[in-house]
Structures are given as structure tokens and as C-alpha cells.
Design an enzyme around this catalytic site. Structure first.
Site, PDB file in Angstrom:
ATOM      1  CD  GLU A   1     -23.550  27.965   6.493  1.00 44.67           C
ATOM      2  OE1 GLU A   1     -24.358  27.496   7.316  1.00 44.67           O
ATOM      3  OE2 GLU A   1     -22.523  28.599   6.815  1.00 44.67           O
TER       4      GLU A   1
ATOM      5  CG  ASP B   1     -28.542  25.591   5.756  1.00 49.33           C
ATOM      6  OD1 ASP B   1     -29.067  25.845   4.660  1.00 49.33           O
ATOM      7  OD2 ASP B   1     -27.913  26.440   6.410  1.00 49.33           O
TER       8      ASP B   1
ATOM      9  CE  LYS C   1     -22.860  30.492   9.972  1.00 51.85           C
ATOM     10  NZ  LYS C   1     -22.264  29.211   9.502  1.00 51.85           N
TER      11      LYS C   1
ATOM     12  CE  LYS D   1     -29.010  29.458   4.783  1.00 53.65           C
ATOM     13  NZ  LYS D   1     -27.958  28.833   5.555  1.00 53.65           N
TER      14      LYS D   1
ATOM     15  CB  VAL E   1     -29.873  21.889  11.356  1.00 57.36           C
ATOM     16  CG1 VAL E   1     -30.723  20.728  11.817  1.00 57.36           C
ATOM     17  CG2 VAL E   1     -29.211  21.553  10.017  1.00 57.36           C
ATOM     18  CB  THR E   2     -28.312  24.717  14.326  1.00 55.04           C
ATOM     19  OG1 THR E   2     -27.666  26.005  14.227  1.00 55.04           O
ATOM     20  CG2 THR E   2     -27.329  23.637  13.910  1.00 55.04           C
TER      21      THR E   2
ATOM     22  CB  CYS F   1     -28.988  28.409   9.249  1.00 54.25           C
ATOM     23  SG  CYS F   1     -27.221  28.635   8.934  1.00 54.25           S
TER      24      CYS F   1
HETATM   25  N1  TIU Z   1     -26.986  25.936   8.934  1.00 54.82           N
HETATM   26  C1  TIU Z   1     -26.413  26.408  10.045  1.00 54.82           C
HETATM   27  O1  TIU Z   1     -27.066  26.557  11.081  1.00 54.82           O
HETATM   28  N2  TIU Z   1     -25.064  26.674   9.996  1.00 54.82           N
HETATM   29  C2  TIU Z   1     -24.208  26.578  11.073  1.00 54.82           C
HETATM   30  O2  TIU Z   1     -23.022  26.817  10.950  1.00 54.82           O
HETATM   31  N3  TIU Z   1     -24.772  26.194  12.267  1.00 54.82           N
HETATM   32  C3  TIU Z   1     -24.110  25.878  13.422  1.00 54.82           C
HETATM   33  O3  TIU Z   1     -24.783  25.709  14.439  1.00 54.82           O
HETATM   34  N4  TIU Z   1     -22.791  25.745  13.416  1.00 54.82           N
END
Ligand code: TIU
Length: 223
Positions: free
Chosen positions: A71, A23, A131, A128, A156-157, A161
Site C-alpha cells: 500500500e 502489505d 486497501k 496499490k 496485514v491487516t 487490507c
Molecule cells: N494494509 C492495511 O491493512 N492498511 C491499513 O491501513 N491497515 C490498518 O489497519 N490501518
């Protein structure tokens, strides 16, 4: 090939390993995207970009499988659980129009992977809705078809995810290694604890390494 990691070094075969970048999208890393609508300082994620580039270069040079994930949701939101869309008190919700197009919607500019880490032809991009990168995606068959047994994970993060994907991968029998400096969080303390959780208890669901250790693993051994 040996990768220095915690709680222990891990031997891996580059032909059976994949670099999975989670992501690294404009929606999380740039102003005006999903991450910022949630009230986060997106600049906190930028430290991971350089190390991800290093890992990407090393993996590409070694001929390793590289997988990118994103995502996001279909434009009609048919794959977006109402409970996810309604959650929290964001300034804008999933599907609303923002400066990078509709928030967290496939095909919009904000959904794209940041240019610094753009996929090249031959690198699967897994879209996807959740998460975890295994939930409701083709990631598992993509890995099984290539006999992949080890995942080197950045993105991230860390605690959302990346963690969910490593937990999902571990339960499916993949050996999952978080590359610490290739991951980042809007909450530095969650990043640190997220990594600590993975490697605690003898590596309860994975290993933790970093981009420098990966470079060292690929470096020619001294004569
Ligand atoms: N990719 C991912 O980690 N989606 C999130 O929504 N992460 C947050 O930390 N918000």
C-alpha cells in the site's frame, strides 16, 4: 490437492493458485511507519511473519505463483484521495517525513516489504493506492493471464487490507482462502472476527485455513 479449511476443505491445483501476501511492509510492521502514526502497537503484527515465511517457502517449493502487495502513494500524492490523507488524527500524515522516509510513499524505505519476506525475482509486486489489492492495480490481469482461480491470502491487516482484497477477489470469481496465522491485526478481536466473517454462512465470501494445513496439503501422502 486438498487444503483443510473452514467451513469446508477446498481442492486446489497449485498451478492455478497464488499465494498473495498483503502489505507486509515496514510502514505497517516497524516503528516510525504509517501503522504507528495511527496510534497502533506494531508489535501485534509480528506473529504473522513466521507463518508467512512458512507459506512462502511452501509456495516457492511448489512452484506456485507468489504475489506481494504494497500500500502506498506516488511522491506527488496524485493517487492519494484527499479524504484518505486528511482522515483521523495521526501523529504524521501520508507524505510527511518520518524515520523511514516519507510515510506510505513509494520508493521510501518504509514502503519496502520487510526483509524477512522480501520478494525474489519473478514474484510480482503490486503497488496499490487503496486497501483492496484489486482497486486501481494490475492484479486482476496478472491472475487471469495465468489462469489463477484460487488465492491463498496472508498479510496485514486482517480486517482492513486482507478483508477488502478477499471481498474484491470473491466478487471477481476467485476462490479466496485466508491463511489465519499468516494474517494479523492491531486489534486481536478484529482479527478473530474478521476471519469468522469470511467463513460464516457456509463461507459467504471465502474459506479460512492456516500455514500448518498448507504444509499438510503439500506433504507427501503416506505410502
Ligand atoms: N494494509 C492495511 O491493512 N492498511 C491499513 O491501513 N491497515 C490498518 O489497519 N490501518
Amino acid at each position: 490437492m486438498i487444503l483443510q479449511a473452514e467451513p469446508s476443505p477446498i481442492a486446489f491445483d497449485p498451478a492455478r493458485a497464488a499465494l498473495v501476501l498483503i502489505d507486509m511492509q515496514r510502514d505497517f510492521l516497524e516503528p516510525g511507519g504509517f501503522g504507528e502514526t495511527l496510534g497502533n502497537d506494531v508489535g501485534l503484527l509480528h506473529a504473522a511473519i513466521g507463518p508467512c515465511r512458512t507459506a512462502l517457502s511452501l509456495a516457492r517449493a511448489a512452484g506456485m505463483l507468489v504475489i506481494h502487495t504494497r500500500e502506498g502513494h506516488r511522491p506527488d500524492l496524485s493517487d492519494a484521495p484527499p479524504a484518505k490523507v486528511a482522515r483521523g488524527a495521526p501523529s504524521q500524515r501520508i507524505g510527511d517525513m518520518g524515520p523511514m522516509g516519507r510515510i506510505l510513499i513509494r520508493g521510501e524505505p518504509g514502503h519496502d516489504i520487510i526483509p524477512a519476506l522480501a520478494p525474489i525475482p519473478g514474484e510480482p509486486v503490486i503497488d496499490k493506492p487503496g486497501k483492496g489489492a484489486f482497486y486501481a492495480t494490475e492484479l486482476e490481469p496478472t491472475l487471469r493471464h495465468r489462469s489463477i482461480d484460487t488465492l491463498l491470502v496472508g498479510g496485514v491487516t486482517t480486517e482492513v487490507c486482507v478483508h477488502t482484497t478477499i471481498r474484491e477477489g470473491n466478487d471477481r470469481g476467485f476462490r479466496c482462502v485466508a491463511l489465519a496465522d499468516c494474517c494479523a491485526s492491531y486489534f486481536p478481536e478484529f482479527h478473530a472476527m474478521g476471519l469468522a466473517m469470511i467463513k460464516a454462512q457456509g463461507g459467504i465470501f471465502g474459506w479460512v485455513s492456516d500455514s500448518a494445513a498448507l504444509a499438510a496439503a503439500f506433504a507427501p501422502s503416506p505410502a
